[in-house]
Design a protein around this motif. Sequence first.
Motif, PDB file in Angstrom:
ATOM      1  N   LEU A  13       5.670  10.131 -25.502  1.00  0.00           N
ATOM      2  CA  LEU A  13       6.245  10.022 -26.528  1.00  0.00           C
ATOM      3  C   LEU A  13       7.110   8.859 -26.557  1.00  0.00           C
ATOM      4  O   LEU A  13       7.332   8.039 -27.500  1.00  0.00           O
ATOM      5  N   SER A  14       7.944   8.483 -25.501  1.00  0.00           N
ATOM      6  CA  SER A  14       8.896   7.360 -25.402  1.00  0.00           C
ATOM      7  C   SER A  14       8.036   6.099 -25.525  1.00  0.00           C
ATOM      8  O   SER A  14       8.444   5.342 -26.137  1.00  0.00           O
ATOM      9  N   ALA A  15       6.869   6.151 -24.610  1.00  0.00           N
ATOM     10  CA  ALA A  15       5.916   4.764 -24.791  1.00  0.00           C
ATOM     11  C   ALA A  15       5.424   4.324 -26.154  1.00  0.00           C
ATOM     12  O   ALA A  15       5.492   3.374 -26.526  1.00  0.00           O
ATOM     13  N   LEU A  16       5.401   5.545 -27.123  1.00  0.00           N
ATOM     14  CA  LEU A  16       5.044   5.222 -28.389  1.00  0.00           C
ATOM     15  C   LEU A  16       6.055   4.511 -29.213  1.00  0.00           C
ATOM     16  O   LEU A  16       5.865   3.874 -30.093  1.00  0.00           O
ATOM     17  N   ASN A  17       7.384   4.519 -28.626  1.00  0.00           N
ATOM     18  CA  ASN A  17       8.456   4.023 -29.442  1.00  0.00           C
ATOM     19  C   ASN A  17       8.856   2.771 -28.652  1.00  0.00           C
ATOM     20  O   ASN A  17      10.011   2.177 -28.929  1.00  0.00           O
ATOM     21  N   THR A  18       8.281   2.231 -27.417  1.00  0.00           N
ATOM     22  CA  THR A  18       8.703   1.344 -26.720  1.00  0.00           C
ATOM     23  C   THR A  18       7.458   0.355 -26.313  1.00  0.00           C
ATOM     24  O   THR A  18       7.212  -0.268 -27.408  1.00  0.00           O
ATOM     25  N   ARG A  19       6.767   0.364 -25.444  1.00  0.00           N
ATOM     26  CA  ARG A  19       5.706  -0.618 -25.222  1.00  0.00           C
ATOM     27  C   ARG A  19       4.576  -0.512 -26.026  1.00  0.00           C
ATOM     28  O   ARG A  19       4.000  -1.521 -26.313  1.00  0.00           O
ATOM     29  N   GLY A  84       3.803  11.736 -37.624  1.00  0.00           N
ATOM     30  CA  GLY A  84       3.874  10.139 -37.504  1.00  0.00           C
ATOM     31  C   GLY A  84       5.111   9.653 -37.923  1.00  0.00           C
ATOM     32  O   GLY A  84       5.842   8.822 -37.104  1.00  0.00           O
ATOM     33  N   LEU A  85       5.806  10.028 -38.717  1.00  0.00           N
ATOM     34  CA  LEU A  85       6.991   9.618 -39.133  1.00  0.00           C
ATOM     35  C   LEU A  85       7.811  10.027 -38.350  1.00  0.00           C
ATOM     36  O   LEU A  85       9.077   9.287 -37.919  1.00  0.00           O
ATOM     37  N   ILE A  86       7.809  11.234 -37.824  1.00  0.00           N
ATOM     38  CA  ILE A  86       8.851  11.847 -36.933  1.00  0.00           C
ATOM     39  C   ILE A  86       8.820  11.109 -35.456  1.00  0.00           C
ATOM     40  O   ILE A  86       9.597  10.808 -35.060  1.00  0.00           O
ATOM     41  N   VAL A  87       7.729  11.125 -35.067  1.00  0.00           N
ATOM     42  CA  VAL A  87       7.246  10.581 -33.795  1.00  0.00           C
ATOM     43  C   VAL A  87       7.619   9.110 -33.347  1.00  0.00           C
ATOM     44  O   VAL A  87       8.284   8.743 -32.360  1.00  0.00           O
ATOM     45  N   LEU A  88       7.278   8.422 -34.637  1.00  0.00           N
ATOM     46  CA  LEU A  88       7.645   6.942 -34.217  1.00  0.00           C
ATOM     47  C   LEU A  88       9.057   6.403 -35.093  1.00  0.00           C
ATOM     48  O   LEU A  88       9.412   5.400 -34.613  1.00  0.00           O
ATOM     49  N   ARG A  89       9.803   7.465 -35.387  1.00  0.00           N
ATOM     50  CA  ARG A  89      11.127   7.118 -35.991  1.00  0.00           C
ATOM     51  C   ARG A  89      12.124   6.652 -34.944  1.00  0.00           C
ATOM     52  O   ARG A  89      12.986   5.613 -35.200  1.00  0.00           O
ATOM     53  N   LYS A  90      11.993   6.726 -33.622  1.00  0.00           N
ATOM     54  CA  LYS A  90      13.084   6.479 -32.636  1.00  0.00           C
ATOM     55  C   LYS A  90      12.986   5.121 -32.057  1.00  0.00           C
ATOM     56  O   LYS A  90      13.787   4.372 -31.903  1.00  0.00           O
ATOM     57  N   GLY A  91      11.940   4.318 -32.750  1.00  0.00           N
ATOM     58  CA  GLY A  91      11.556   2.785 -32.349  1.00  0.00           C
ATOM     59  C   GLY A  91      12.207   2.063 -33.456  1.00  0.00           C
ATOM     60  O   GLY A  91      12.556   0.759 -33.125  1.00  0.00           O
ATOM     61  N   PHE A  92      12.850   2.556 -34.431  1.00  0.00           N
ATOM     62  CA  PHE A  92      13.261   1.627 -35.490  1.00  0.00           C
ATOM     63  C   PHE A  92      14.884   1.887 -35.416  1.00  0.00           C
ATOM     64  O   PHE A  92      15.647   2.746 -34.840  1.00  0.00           O
ATOM     65  N   THR A  93      15.692   0.604 -35.688  1.00  0.00           N
ATOM     66  CA  THR A  93      16.861   0.495 -35.826  1.00  0.00           C
ATOM     67  C   THR A  93      17.399  -0.056 -37.084  1.00  0.00           C
ATOM     68  O   THR A  93      16.757  -0.769 -37.569  1.00  0.00           O
ATOM     69  N   GLY A  94      18.793   0.085 -37.458  1.00  0.00           N
ATOM     70  CA  GLY A  94      19.152  -0.623 -38.350  1.00  0.00           C
ATOM     71  C   GLY A  94      18.670  -0.096 -39.948  1.00  0.00           C
ATOM     72  O   GLY A  94      18.401   0.813 -39.866  1.00  0.00           O
ATOM     73  N   ARG A 173      18.059  -6.497 -33.539  1.00  0.00           N
ATOM     74  CA  ARG A 173      17.118  -7.074 -32.161  1.00  0.00           C
ATOM     75  C   ARG A 173      17.670  -6.735 -31.071  1.00  0.00           C
ATOM     76  O   ARG A 173      16.952  -6.305 -30.086  1.00  0.00           O
ATOM     77  N   ALA A 174      19.063  -6.884 -30.909  1.00  0.00           N
ATOM     78  CA  ALA A 174      19.610  -6.565 -29.623  1.00  0.00           C
ATOM     79  C   ALA A 174      19.382  -4.953 -29.327  1.00  0.00           C
ATOM     80  O   ALA A 174      19.619  -4.519 -28.135  1.00  0.00           O
ATOM     81  N   GLU A 175      19.384  -3.920 -30.389  1.00  0.00           N
ATOM     82  CA  GLU A 175      19.245  -2.537 -30.190  1.00  0.00           C
ATOM     83  C   GLU A 175      17.909  -2.286 -29.907  1.00  0.00           C
ATOM     84  O   GLU A 175      17.574  -1.104 -29.504  1.00  0.00           O
ATOM     85  N   MET A 176      16.900  -3.090 -30.202  1.00  0.00           N
ATOM     86  CA  MET A 176      15.589  -2.719 -29.966  1.00  0.00           C
ATOM     87  C   MET A 176      15.038  -2.318 -28.530  1.00  0.00           C
ATOM     88  O   MET A 176      15.466  -3.057 -27.809  1.00  0.00           O
ATOM     89  N   VAL A 177      14.006  -1.312 -28.634  1.00  0.00           N
ATOM     90  CA  VAL A 177      13.629  -0.864 -27.261  1.00  0.00           C
ATOM     91  C   VAL A 177      12.222  -1.291 -27.295  1.00  0.00           C
ATOM     92  O   VAL A 177      11.466  -0.945 -26.210  1.00  0.00           O
ATOM     93  N   CYS A 178      11.513  -1.881 -28.347  1.00  0.00           N
ATOM     94  CA  CYS A 178      10.137  -2.093 -28.143  1.00  0.00           C
ATOM     95  C   CYS A 178       9.855  -3.719 -28.357  1.00  0.00           C
ATOM     96  O   CYS A 178      10.974  -4.394 -28.545  1.00  0.00           O
ATOM     97  N   SER A 179       8.659  -3.974 -28.401  1.00  0.00           N
ATOM     98  CA  SER A 179       8.431  -5.456 -28.287  1.00  0.00           C
ATOM     99  C   SER A 179       7.851  -5.912 -29.769  1.00  0.00           C
ATOM    100  O   SER A 179       7.259  -7.003 -29.743  1.00  0.00           O
ATOM    101  N   CYS A 180       8.071  -5.064 -30.820  1.00  0.00           N
ATOM    102  CA  CYS A 180       7.450  -5.415 -32.229  1.00  0.00           C
ATOM    103  C   CYS A 180       7.970  -6.627 -32.614  1.00  0.00           C
ATOM    104  O   CYS A 180       7.077  -7.339 -33.250  1.00  0.00           O
ATOM    105  N   ALA A 181       8.979  -6.958 -32.284  1.00  0.00           N
ATOM    106  CA  ALA A 181       9.755  -8.234 -33.093  1.00  0.00           C
ATOM    107  C   ALA A 181       9.634  -9.382 -31.886  1.00  0.00           C
ATOM    108  O   ALA A 181      10.514 -10.532 -31.791  1.00  0.00           O
TER     109      ALA A 181
END
Length: 185
Positions: A13-19, A84-94, A173-181
């Motif tokens: 689950l963590s990987a879904l919100n990071t890499r 999907g909305l619950i699981v992918l929520r942790k990847g969002f910031t701000g 961007r500084a808080e993000m833990v994924c590579s989306c941006a």
Amino acid sequence: MATQTVSATPVQLSALNTRYHKAALSVFGLIVVAHWAEHIAQAIQIWVLGWPLPEARGVLGVPFPWLVKSEWMHYGYALVMLVGLIVLRKGFTGRSRTWWNVSLGIQVWHHLEHLLLLLQAISGYHLLGKPAVTSIIQLVVPRVELHLFYNTLVTIPMVVAMILHMRPSPAERAEMVCSCAGHRG
């Protein structure tokens, strides 16, 4: 032979919100927008093409009419959206997290309405003795319009969240833990 249970571990689950966040958002977004497009197609069939309501079933519902009539399928989709909305929520910031939360909140209600419809379909007891399964808001707004409205209300803030997530402020961007941006946290 023992059956094997498939379940996601916290690491997965963590990987879904990071890499894998960007890929997961792409797949989830495609599913959500395709479903929304089905509701839009149904509305066009009714209000532009003048099709009678039983014939206006969206794109997939024309060759597969059982899709439109299956409360299990509608509930399953509402549940997939909620998860999907619950699981992918942790990847969002701000700001993007705020918009994602708006979409999630609306989907919680939408899911509850579909649960009510499913329970009526299973039990045979309809809300307020109505002749067909009926949701709470459907007491005031017809089903086609209501579900187009619900799916619009869920999809638009979700898309706004995704756009803001791909274009974060420097602080976000500084808080993000994924590579989306284009930044790996």
